[in-house]
Scaffold this active site. Sequence first.
Site, PDB file in Angstrom:
ATOM      1  N   SER A   1      16.355  19.717 -17.551  1.00  0.00           N
ATOM      2  CA  SER A   1      15.215  20.604 -17.805  1.00  0.00           C
ATOM      3  C   SER A   1      15.743  21.869 -18.462  1.00  0.00           C
ATOM      4  O   SER A   1      16.856  22.300 -18.187  1.00  0.00           O
ATOM      5  CB  SER A   1      14.528  20.936 -16.478  1.00  0.00           C
ATOM      6  OG  SER A   1      13.937  22.219 -16.547  1.00  0.00           O
TER       7      SER A   1
ATOM      8  N   LYS B   1      17.738  20.197 -12.352  1.00  0.00           N
ATOM      9  CA  LYS B   1      16.991  18.968 -12.585  1.00  0.00           C
ATOM     10  C   LYS B   1      17.813  17.874 -13.275  1.00  0.00           C
ATOM     11  O   LYS B   1      18.495  18.135 -14.263  1.00  0.00           O
ATOM     12  CB  LYS B   1      15.744  19.240 -13.448  1.00  0.00           C
ATOM     13  CG  LYS B   1      14.694  20.098 -12.796  1.00  0.00           C
ATOM     14  CD  LYS B   1      14.121  19.513 -11.506  1.00  0.00           C
ATOM     15  CE  LYS B   1      13.271  18.294 -11.720  1.00  0.00           C
ATOM     16  NZ  LYS B   1      12.025  18.598 -12.426  1.00  0.00           N
TER      17      LYS B   1
ATOM     18  N   GLU C   1      10.542   7.072 -17.126  1.00  0.00           N
ATOM     19  CA  GLU C   1       9.182   7.596 -17.335  1.00  0.00           C
ATOM     20  C   GLU C   1       8.616   7.143 -18.682  1.00  0.00           C
ATOM     21  O   GLU C   1       7.453   6.765 -18.793  1.00  0.00           O
ATOM     22  CB  GLU C   1       9.185   9.125 -17.260  1.00  0.00           C
ATOM     23  CG  GLU C   1       9.495   9.646 -15.869  1.00  0.00           C
ATOM     24  CD  GLU C   1       9.739  11.141 -15.888  1.00  0.00           C
ATOM     25  OE1 GLU C   1       8.789  11.884 -15.612  1.00  0.00           O
ATOM     26  OE2 GLU C   1      10.870  11.572 -16.189  1.00  0.00           O
TER      27      GLU C   1
ATOM     28  N   HIS D   1       0.840  -1.217   0.000  1.00  0.00           N
ATOM     29  CA  HIS D   1       0.000   0.000   0.000  1.00  0.00           C
ATOM     30  C   HIS D   1       0.868   1.257   0.000  1.00  0.00           C
ATOM     31  O   HIS D   1       0.464   2.284   0.525  1.00  0.00           O
ATOM     32  CB  HIS D   1      -0.938   0.039   1.211  1.00  0.00           C
ATOM     33  CG  HIS D   1      -1.674  -1.235   1.451  1.00  0.00           C
ATOM     34  ND1 HIS D   1      -2.923  -1.479   0.929  1.00  0.00           N
ATOM     35  CD2 HIS D   1      -1.313  -2.358   2.133  1.00  0.00           C
ATOM     36  CE1 HIS D   1      -3.317  -2.691   1.297  1.00  0.00           C
ATOM     37  NE2 HIS D   1      -2.357  -3.254   2.012  1.00  0.00           N
TER      38      HIS D   1
END
Length: 461
Positions: A279, A285, A292, A158
């Site tokens: 980025s 970043k 992804e 969970h």
Amino acid sequence: MTDSPSRSGAFESAVDKRVEQFTESISFDARLFREDIAGSIAHANMLADQQLVSPAERDQIVQCLTEIGQELENGQFPLRMELEDIHMNIEQALIDRLGDVGRKLHTGRSRNDQVSTDMRLWIRDSIDRMDELLAGLQTSFVRLAQQDGDVVIPAYTHMQRAQPILAAHYFLAYCEKLERDRQRLQDCRQRVNQSSLGTAAVAGTSLDIDRDQTAGQLGFDGLLQNSLDSSSDRDYMIEFVFCLALVSVHLSSWAEDWILWSTTEFNLIEIPQEFCTGSSIMPQKINPDVLELTRGKAARVIGDLQTLFVLVKALPMAYNRDLQEDKPALFDAFDTVEACLTLAIPLVEGSRLKRESIRAGLDRGFLDATTLMEFFIKRGIPQRTAHHAVGQLVRQAMQQNCRLADLSLEDFQAFDPSLDRSIYDVLGIENAISKFRSTGSTCPEQVSRQLARWCERLELN
Ligand code: ARG
């Protein structure tokens, strides 16, 4: 008027140019050329053995097909959209070069069995390629287990901290999933590797062909036994894409884990910077874009599977032109998963766990609560009673902002006065992890046995 080999004397007019564009498949089936040449050579050999062409004609056809294959390999073969597909492009070139001898190749064969044969050969090779890539990723996980597998990490259920595990246990979990993916593909391969060649358009042929002969030449394990079935179904493609979709689902949940693990909040893993991007506005970043996209591309593969299902749903027997649409979806699924795996292999092998940060956070989340409960069970306390008591001890520790191991003996004795200091042997992460001993669990002995099993299976040292 015959403007293409498939346009017989029955036509009185040439095809509308817009129809030509609408119906072509050469833009996506050209990649079947090797399979088409191999299938045609096998077919020509069989025609000669059956005296449907002469040995000299066979030699000319085989020689010419080989040359065409070479030209296609070298990018020297001009593909013509007006010839619709790779099958007609190759056949027309044969006719242009050999005249009437070339016109004999299509004897006892239809594009319906030809397409299916080519696809079966293509998928068979692709399954073998997939197997290689999946074994490569398993190897990367084993390598990482050898490198960083001794690190204790929290397991989550969970998305909440649950129990301590060895990192190797986590990495080997992916070896198991990928192994089942490999098994599924091997199982699918048996049904793929059946010859449809010679089932012709729909009912077979009146010519004396020998299907076993072509099947043997092409390395098929057997023959499809019903020409209607063979020319109409695409179940083998759906099965293959299903296997691919499952691979991509496994990859996507792995990617999701590691995206989380590489955040400042989790701070469990360092992904090689060659596999990250930056980025354009935020200079700090370092983003895990490969992970992804791996997660995102699973959507495409699942979509490809959906496309195939919907494509064949309620098609009447037998061949229908709709089936041409099977190829873009199938190729896309394969290309996508191949690309994901090709990057996943070095990404996994090059990643490193952040030992210190993991160690520093390990005392949060009461990962030893289950072993404490099981310690009570071993002393004869019913599970539900022990579960409730440990819950109360956890609450007490939360209030005191400490670990279970920091509670006093008196705190434990309030629950059971007969307890002594041996209770501290099950508390703390190192103690707790060594207690998970059941088959398939995470204690060091179990995990090193599993690691040895994987090294043997993958022939690694
Ligand atoms: N281009 C077609 C395909 O890829 C070839 C099969 C066409 N068969 C036919 N009877 N028109 O499926």
